[in-house]
Scaffold this motif. Structure first.
Motif, PDB file in Angstrom:
ATOM      1  N   VAL A 185       0.860  -1.177   0.000  1.00 16.59           N
ATOM      2  CA  VAL A 185       0.000   0.000   0.000  1.00 16.59           C
ATOM      3  C   VAL A 185       0.899   1.230   0.000  1.00 16.59           C
ATOM      4  CG1 VAL A 185      -1.801   1.264   1.246  1.00 16.59           C
ATOM      5  CG2 VAL A 185      -1.839  -1.244   1.187  1.00 16.59           C
ATOM      6  N   ILE A 186       0.580   2.172  -0.862  1.00 18.88           N
ATOM      7  CA  ILE A 186       1.413   3.353  -1.069  1.00 18.88           C
ATOM      8  C   ILE A 186       0.645   4.602  -0.659  1.00 18.88           C
ATOM      9  CG2 ILE A 186       2.592   4.761  -2.813  1.00 18.88           C
ATOM     10  CD1 ILE A 186       2.825   2.170  -4.480  1.00 18.88           C
ATOM     11  N   THR A 187       1.333   5.495   0.046  1.00 19.34           N
ATOM     12  CA  THR A 187       0.808   6.823   0.312  1.00 19.34           C
ATOM     13  C   THR A 187       1.982   7.792   0.425  1.00 19.34           C
ATOM     14  OG1 THR A 187      -0.785   8.116   1.609  1.00 19.34           O
ATOM     15  CG2 THR A 187       0.716   6.705   2.843  1.00 19.34           C
ATOM     16  N   THR A 188       1.672   9.084   0.434  1.00 18.09           N
ATOM     17  CA  THR A 188       2.709  10.109   0.569  1.00 18.09           C
ATOM     18  C   THR A 188       2.326  11.073   1.679  1.00 18.09           C
ATOM     19  OG1 THR A 188       1.631  11.471  -1.111  1.00 18.09           O
ATOM     20  CG2 THR A 188       3.431  10.037  -1.852  1.00 18.09           C
TER      21      THR A 188
ATOM     22  N   ASP B 179       4.996  13.642   9.915  1.00 24.44           N
ATOM     23  CA  ASP B 179       3.646  13.146   9.668  1.00 24.44           C
ATOM     24  C   ASP B 179       3.666  11.673   9.290  1.00 24.44           C
ATOM     25  OD1 ASP B 179       2.490  15.618  10.227  1.00 24.44           O
ATOM     26  OD2 ASP B 179       2.359  16.207   8.117  1.00 24.44           O
ATOM     27  N   ALA B 180       4.645  11.289   8.475  1.00 25.45           N
ATOM     28  CA  ALA B 180       4.769   9.884   8.067  1.00 25.45           C
ATOM     29  C   ALA B 180       5.011   8.989   9.280  1.00 25.45           C
ATOM     30  CB  ALA B 180       5.894   9.729   7.046  1.00 25.45           C
ATOM     31  N   ARG B 181       5.913   9.396  10.157  1.00 24.92           N
ATOM     32  CA  ARG B 181       6.250   8.570  11.327  1.00 24.92           C
ATOM     33  C   ARG B 181       5.068   8.383  12.270  1.00 24.92           C
ATOM     34  NH1 ARG B 181      11.693   7.354  12.754  1.00 24.92           N
ATOM     35  NH2 ARG B 181      13.092   8.096  11.118  1.00 24.92           N
ATOM     36  N   LYS B 182       4.243   9.412  12.420  1.00 23.79           N
ATOM     37  CA  LYS B 182       3.059   9.289  13.281  1.00 23.79           C
ATOM     38  C   LYS B 182       2.142   8.183  12.776  1.00 23.79           C
ATOM     39  CE  LYS B 182       2.956  14.120  14.694  1.00 23.79           C
ATOM     40  NZ  LYS B 182       2.271  15.418  14.519  1.00 23.79           N
ATOM     41  N   VAL B 183       1.892   8.178  11.480  1.00 22.75           N
ATOM     42  CA  VAL B 183       1.013   7.157  10.906  1.00 22.75           C
ATOM     43  C   VAL B 183       1.694   5.793  10.948  1.00 22.75           C
ATOM     44  CG1 VAL B 183      -0.212   6.423   8.821  1.00 22.75           C
ATOM     45  CG2 VAL B 183      -0.230   8.841   9.502  1.00 22.75           C
ATOM     46  N   ILE B 184       2.960   5.746  10.613  1.00 23.82           N
ATOM     47  CA  ILE B 184       3.702   4.483  10.645  1.00 23.82           C
ATOM     48  C   ILE B 184       3.631   3.858  12.039  1.00 23.82           C
ATOM     49  CG2 ILE B 184       6.043   3.524  10.619  1.00 23.82           C
ATOM     50  CD1 ILE B 184       6.564   5.435   8.195  1.00 23.82           C
TER      51      ILE B 184
ATOM     52  N   MET C  13       7.247  -0.921   6.915  1.00 19.94           N
ATOM     53  CA  MET C  13       7.067   0.253   6.080  1.00 19.94           C
ATOM     54  C   MET C  13       8.435   0.772   5.679  1.00 19.94           C
ATOM     55  SD  MET C  13       4.485   1.006   8.711  1.00 19.94           S
ATOM     56  CE  MET C  13       4.064  -0.640   8.930  1.00 19.94           C
ATOM     57  N   GLN C  14       8.521   1.279   4.481  1.00 19.53           N
ATOM     58  CA  GLN C  14       9.739   1.915   4.010  1.00 19.53           C
ATOM     59  C   GLN C  14       9.394   3.319   3.569  1.00 19.53           C
ATOM     60  OE1 GLN C  14      10.417  -1.159   1.114  1.00 19.53           O
ATOM     61  NE2 GLN C  14      12.272  -1.810   2.184  1.00 19.53           N
ATOM     62  N   THR C  15      10.326   4.244   3.805  1.00 15.21           N
ATOM     63  CA  THR C  15      10.098   5.634   3.407  1.00 15.21           C
ATOM     64  C   THR C  15      11.167   6.064   2.411  1.00 15.21           C
ATOM     65  OG1 THR C  15      11.400   6.502   5.266  1.00 15.21           O
ATOM     66  CG2 THR C  15       9.036   6.244   5.618  1.00 15.21           C
ATOM     67  N   LEU C  16      10.748   6.883   1.483  1.00 13.50           N
ATOM     68  CA  LEU C  16      11.653   7.438   0.476  1.00 13.50           C
ATOM     69  C   LEU C  16      11.311   8.911   0.296  1.00 13.50           C
ATOM     70  CD1 LEU C  16      10.755   4.550  -1.811  1.00 13.50           C
ATOM     71  CD2 LEU C  16      13.134   5.034  -1.378  1.00 13.50           C
ATOM     72  N   ASN C  17      12.313   9.758   0.206  1.00 12.02           N
ATOM     73  CA  ASN C  17      12.092  11.163  -0.115  1.00 12.02           C
ATOM     74  C   ASN C  17      11.962  11.275  -1.633  1.00 12.02           C
ATOM     75  OD1 ASN C  17      12.274  12.175   2.548  1.00 12.02           O
ATOM     76  ND2 ASN C  17      14.472  11.897   2.466  1.00 12.02           N
ATOM     77  N   ILE C  18      10.872  11.914  -2.067  1.00 15.86           N
ATOM     78  CA  ILE C  18      10.591  11.996  -3.499  1.00 15.86           C
ATOM     79  C   ILE C  18      10.169  13.413  -3.875  1.00 15.86           C
ATOM     80  CG2 ILE C  18       9.890   9.572  -3.671  1.00 15.86           C
ATOM     81  CD1 ILE C  18       6.936  10.656  -3.757  1.00 15.86           C
TER      82      ILE C  18
ATOM     83  N   VAL D 223       5.611   6.401   1.409  1.00 16.56           N
ATOM     84  CA  VAL D 223       5.634   5.282   2.353  1.00 16.56           C
ATOM     85  C   VAL D 223       5.050   4.051   1.673  1.00 16.56           C
ATOM     86  CG1 VAL D 223       4.912   4.437   4.614  1.00 16.56           C
ATOM     87  CG2 VAL D 223       5.349   6.879   4.295  1.00 16.56           C
ATOM     88  N   LEU D 224       5.777   2.951   1.781  1.00 16.01           N
ATOM     89  CA  LEU D 224       5.362   1.653   1.250  1.00 16.01           C
ATOM     90  C   LEU D 224       5.033   0.744   2.432  1.00 16.01           C
ATOM     91  CD1 LEU D 224       8.302   1.181  -1.279  1.00 16.01           C
ATOM     92  CD2 LEU D 224       6.051   2.175  -1.749  1.00 16.01           C
TER      93      LEU D 224
END
Length: 104
Positions: A7-10, A16-21, A33-38, A56-57
């Motif tokens: 599942v992919i989201t940005t 913000d990503a870490r809170k959801v993760i 989950m993996q994070t990438l700066n894009i 986030v994957l």
């Protein structure tokens, strides 16, 4: 369709990503989950936008997809977050078994 998906989201930033993760991990809705700066380039409300985002994957099973989608929507700061799923057609059995072991 297989048993597993990504599942992919940005998010607009890592915080913000870490809170959801963290919430997703605590809820056991995804194994990893993996994070990438894009860089994201899109049209929103008629404006062309060029933004830095965190992709986030989420590695999970289709059985948990609906719950994961709801959790992301509940916690995500965007009005209309990208939430899309990609089927995992094949994968290393040991890794896929691990997804089962650490999720609901």
């Amino acid at each position: 369709m297989s048993k597993y998906c990504i599942v992919i989201t940005t998010f607009g930033n890592e915080e913000d990503a870490r809170k959801v993760i963290s919430e997703v991990l605590n809820s056991k809705l995804a194994a990893c989950m993996q994070t990438l700066n894009i860089g994201s380039h899109y049209v929103w409300n008629g404006d062309v936008c060029h933004d830095s985002e965190v992709l986030v994957l989420f590695k999970t099973s289709w059985a948990l997809y609906d719950e994961l989608e709801e959790k992301i929507k509940e916690l995500h700061p965007y009005d209309t977050p990208e939430i899309i799923a990609i089927d995992i057609e094949k994968g290393f059995k040991g890794y896929l078994d691990w997804i089962d072991d650490v999720t609901k």
